[in-house]
Scaffold this active site. Structure first.
Site, PDB file in Angstrom:
ATOM      1  N   HIS A 157       0.808  -1.228   0.000  1.00 37.18           N
ATOM      2  CA  HIS A 157       0.000   0.000   0.000  1.00 37.18           C
ATOM      3  C   HIS A 157       0.839   1.275   0.000  1.00 37.18           C
ATOM      4  O   HIS A 157       0.318   2.354  -0.244  1.00 37.18           O
ATOM      5  CB  HIS A 157      -0.915   0.013   1.226  1.00 37.18           C
ATOM      6  CG  HIS A 157      -2.036  -0.986   1.129  1.00 37.18           C
ATOM      7  ND1 HIS A 157      -3.333  -0.634   0.852  1.00 37.18           N
ATOM      8  CD2 HIS A 157      -2.047  -2.337   1.237  1.00 37.18           C
ATOM      9  CE1 HIS A 157      -4.101  -1.713   0.817  1.00 37.18           C
ATOM     10  NE2 HIS A 157      -3.339  -2.774   1.044  1.00 37.18           N
ATOM     11  N   ASP A 365       3.955   9.437  -0.745  1.00 38.91           N
ATOM     12  CA  ASP A 365       2.774   8.678  -0.337  1.00 38.91           C
ATOM     13  C   ASP A 365       2.501   7.585  -1.360  1.00 38.91           C
ATOM     14  O   ASP A 365       2.722   7.791  -2.562  1.00 38.91           O
ATOM     15  CB  ASP A 365       1.553   9.619  -0.267  1.00 38.91           C
ATOM     16  CG  ASP A 365       0.643   9.269   0.890  1.00 38.91           C
ATOM     17  OD1 ASP A 365       0.571   8.077   1.243  1.00 38.91           O
ATOM     18  OD2 ASP A 365       0.003  10.186   1.439  1.00 38.91           O
TER      19      ASP A 365
HETATM   20  O1  F6P Z   1      -0.861   3.193   4.455  1.00 34.82           O
HETATM   21  C1  F6P Z   1      -0.297   2.151   5.129  1.00 34.82           C
HETATM   22  C2  F6P Z   1      -1.013   1.850   6.421  1.00 34.82           C
HETATM   23  O2  F6P Z   1      -0.410   0.763   7.063  1.00 34.82           O
HETATM   24  C3  F6P Z   1      -2.466   1.545   6.224  1.00 34.82           C
HETATM   25  O3  F6P Z   1      -2.685   0.223   5.842  1.00 34.82           O
HETATM   26  C4  F6P Z   1      -3.023   1.938   7.550  1.00 34.82           C
HETATM   27  O4  F6P Z   1      -4.378   2.232   7.486  1.00 34.82           O
HETATM   28  C5  F6P Z   1      -2.215   3.163   7.888  1.00 34.82           C
HETATM   29  O5  F6P Z   1      -0.968   2.964   7.301  1.00 34.82           O
HETATM   30  C6  F6P Z   1      -2.202   3.423   9.371  1.00 34.82           C
HETATM   31  O6  F6P Z   1      -1.193   2.742  10.003  1.00 34.82           O
HETATM   32  P1  F6P Z   1      -1.310   1.974  11.384  1.00 34.82           P
HETATM   33  O7  F6P Z   1      -2.034   0.691  11.103  1.00 34.82           O
HETATM   34  O8  F6P Z   1       0.110   1.773  11.775  1.00 34.82           O
HETATM   35  O9  F6P Z   1      -2.057   2.861  12.317  1.00 34.82           O
END
Ligand code: F6P
Length: 469
Positions: A157, A365
Site C-alpha cells: 500500500h 505517499d
Molecule cells: O498506508 C499504510 C497503512 O499501514 C495503512 O494500511 C493503515 O491504514 C495506515 O498505514 C495506518 O497505520 P497503522 O495501522 O500503523 O495505524
C-alpha cells in the site's frame, strides 16, 4: 468455489450493531467478500501475556475473522520496531529516519512465522490468499516453507523506493528474496513497479522478462501497478447529505464569507504537515490581502505515538502552528485551525465539499486516498481545486490537480493562490476529468482487477524454487 483468504496487520471486524463507518481496506474488501466466501486473518490489535498459536474466530455474515494476539515484545519489535521504525521510513525515502535493529528484525520474522503457522492450518487447497502491506512481506515465504502451494498475492500500500534507497536497509536483500514467493505483487503506481523490478534485478540478479514478469532461477513472479481507489458513490452521497450534519453546519456558520482550505492526514512525517503549514504561511506573507479572508483547517488524528519519531513530529507541528498563528493571527481570525480528532466519513465529506482548496502535499505517499475523496466530495457545479504533491501516487492519475513539489514552499504558496483565484469554468473542466478517472478506477475495480489477475495469472501452475528467509 475457491475462498478468499485476506491477511493484513489490522483486521476490521464489523461492529455487530452496524454502527461505525468501515474504512480503508474494509471498504475495499466488502465487495470481494460478497463474491467469495472468506477469511480475514491478522492481528487482533490486542497485547497478551502469551502470543496466540491459534486465532480467535469471529463469524460475521460470509466472513470468518481470525484474530491473533501479540505479546508486548512482538508489538514492540514487529510493529513499532521493524515495520514502523525501519521499513516505513525507507519505503518513504527517509533513510536518515530509519532505525534498524537486529532484535526488531528478528521479531518481525518471528511474528510472520507465527502468523504463517496458524494460517497454514486454515488454508484449503483452492483458496486464493491475498496479503496486504509491509508488515507481512515474508509471509508467503513462510507459508511456502510449510508446503502451501496456493496462489498468493501481495499488495504493497505504500511507496516502493528505488534500489539505491532500499539497499541501505540491512536485511533488504532477504526481504526481496522473500517477496518473490508471491505469485503476483501489486503496487500503487508504475513508478513503484519499476522500482521493485529494478530492486529484484540489481540486488538478486533476477531477469525482467516481457511486461510485468520477473524471473529468478526457474521461478517467475509478476510485479504490476494497481492504483487503489475509493468508494466513489458512497463518498459522493455522504457529501450530498452532509449539510444536515451539526459539525458541518457549525463550520459553515463560523466561516462566514471566508474561504476554507482543508488538509486531512494522519499525524505522520510522510504527510508533510509542518512543511504545508509553512507554505500556507508563505502564501499569507506574499498575499497580505488574503489575511482574514481564508481559513486553513488541518484535521490530523494522532498515530503510532509510541514510535519516537512521531512524538518528535507532534512537537514540531505544534511549534510551527503556534508560531504561525501567533505571528499572523488577529483578534478575530486564526489562520490555521488544527484538530486531532477523528471524524466519520459523513463529516469529512461535508468539510471537503465546503473547501475551496484541498491541500494534499505529502513528501511521499503510496496513493493518498484523501486526494480522491476531496475530488469525489465536490459540488459538480462549483468544485474546489486540488493541490497535490507530485510525490503522491495519486499524482500519476490526477494530472488535472495543481501538482506541486512539497519541498518548495514558494511553489505550494503559488498553487494555493492559483487555486483560490481559478475561474469556475477551469475548475469544472479539471474536476470533470479527475472525477472520470476516479470513477473508472474505484475501489471495487481495484479489488476485482487484482483478484482476477491473481486467480487467472499467466504463470499459474509453473514450477517454482523455494526461496525462504
Ligand atoms: O498506508 C499504510 C497503512 O499501514 C495503512 O494500511 C493503515 O491504514 C495506515 O498505514 C495506518 O497505520 P497503522 O495501522 O500503523 O495505524
Amino acid at each position: 468455489m475457491s475462498r478468499l483468504v485476506v491477511v493484513s496487520n489490522r483486521v476490521a471486524v464489523p461492529d455487530p450493531t452496524g454502527k461505525g463507518a468501515a474504512g480503508g481496506l474494509a471498504v475495499a474488501l466488502r465487495e470481494a467478500f460478497e463474491a467469495y466466501r472468506g477469511i480475514w486473518f491478522g492481528w487482533s490489535g490486542k497485547v497478551a501475556a502469551q502470543p496466540s498459536t491459534q486465532p480467535k474466530i469471529v463469524n460475521r455474515e460470509r466472513v470468518q475473522y481470525a484474530l491473533m494476539d501479540l505479546t508486548s515484545l512482538d508489538r514492540q519489535e514487529y510493529y513499532n520496531g521493524f515495520a514502523n521504525r525501519a521499513l516505513w521510513p525507507i519505503m518513504h525515502y527517509r533513510i536518515g529516519l530509519s532505525e534498524f535493529s537486529r532484535a526488531d528484525y528478528a521479531g518481525y520474522l518471528r511474528v510472520n512465522r507465527s502468523f504463517a503457522n496458524a494460517l497454514a492450518q486454515m488454508v484449503q487447497p483452492d483458496d486464493l490468499v491475498w496479503v496486504h502491506d509491509y508488515h507481512l512481506i515474508p509471509l508467503a515465504a513462510e507459508l511456502r516453507a510449510l508446503g502451501i502451494t496456493n496462489r498468493i498475492g501481495y499488495f504493497h500500500h505504500i511507496p516502493w523506493p528505488a534500489p539505491e534507497v532500499l539497499g541501505t536497509l540491512p536485511g533488504s536483500r532477504e526481504l526481496l528474496r522473500a517477496i518473490t514467493d508471491y505469485n503476483l505483487i501489486g503496487v500503487q503506481t508504475e513508478r513503484d513497479a519499476d522500482n521493485l523490478r529494478r530492486c529484484l534485478v540489481q540486488e538478486l540478479g533476477a531477469v525482467h522478462r516481457k511486461g510485468d514478469v520477473v524471473e529468478l532461477g526457474n521461478h517467475q513472479t509478476r510485479v504490476k501497478g494497481f492504483p487503489i481507489g475509493i468508494d466513489v458513490r458512497g463518498f459522493e452521497q455522504a457529501a450530498l447529505r452532509s449539510s444536515s450534519h451539526r459539525l458541518v453546519r457549525q463550520t459553515t456558520a463560523g466561516l462566514g464569507s471566508r474561504r476554507l482550505i482543508i488538509g486531512v492526514d494522519r499525524l505522520d512525517y510522510s504527510k508533510g504537515i509542518p512543511e504545508r503549514m509553512e507554505s500556507f504561511e508563505r502564501f499569507l506573507v506574499g498575499n497580505p490581502d488574503q489575511r482574514g479572508q481564508v481559513t486553513y483547517l488541518q484535521i490530523t488524528p494522532t498515530s503510532r505515538s509510541e514510535v519516537p519519531e512521531y512524538a518528535t513530529l507532534s512537537r514540531e507541528v505544534n511549534e510551527t502552528l503556534g508560531r504561525i498563528n501567533g505571528s499572523l493571527g488577529e483578534p478575530g481570525w486564526v489562520p490555521i485551525h488544527y484538530v486531532n480528532s477523528t471524524y466519520p466519513r459523513s463529516v469529512l465529506a461535508g468539510l471537503h465539499r465546503l473547501s475551496r482548496v484541498g491541500l494534499v502535499t505529502p513528501m511521499r505517499d503510496g496513493m493518498n486516498l484523501v486526494a480522491k475523496e476531496y475530488v469525489a466530495a465536490q459540488n459538480p457545479d462549483d468544485p474546489g481545486v486540488l493541490v497535490l504533491s507530485k510525490f503522491a501516487g495519486a499524482a500519476e492519475q490526477l494530472t488535472d490537480a495543481l501538482l506541486v513539489n512539497p519541498n518548495d514552499k514558494f511553489e505550494v504558496a503559488e498553487a494555493i493562490r492559483d487555486a483560490l483565484y481559478m475561474g469556475r469554468d477551469e475548475r469544472i473542466q479539471r474536476w470533470t476529468r479527475m472525477m472520470g478517472t476516479i470513477r473508472q478506477t474505484d475501489v471495487s475495480w481495484w479489488a476485482s482487477t487484482f483478484l482476477k489477475d491473481l486467480a487467472g495469472g499467466k504463470n499459474a501452475g509453473r514450477p517454482r524454487i523455494q526461496v525462504g528467509v
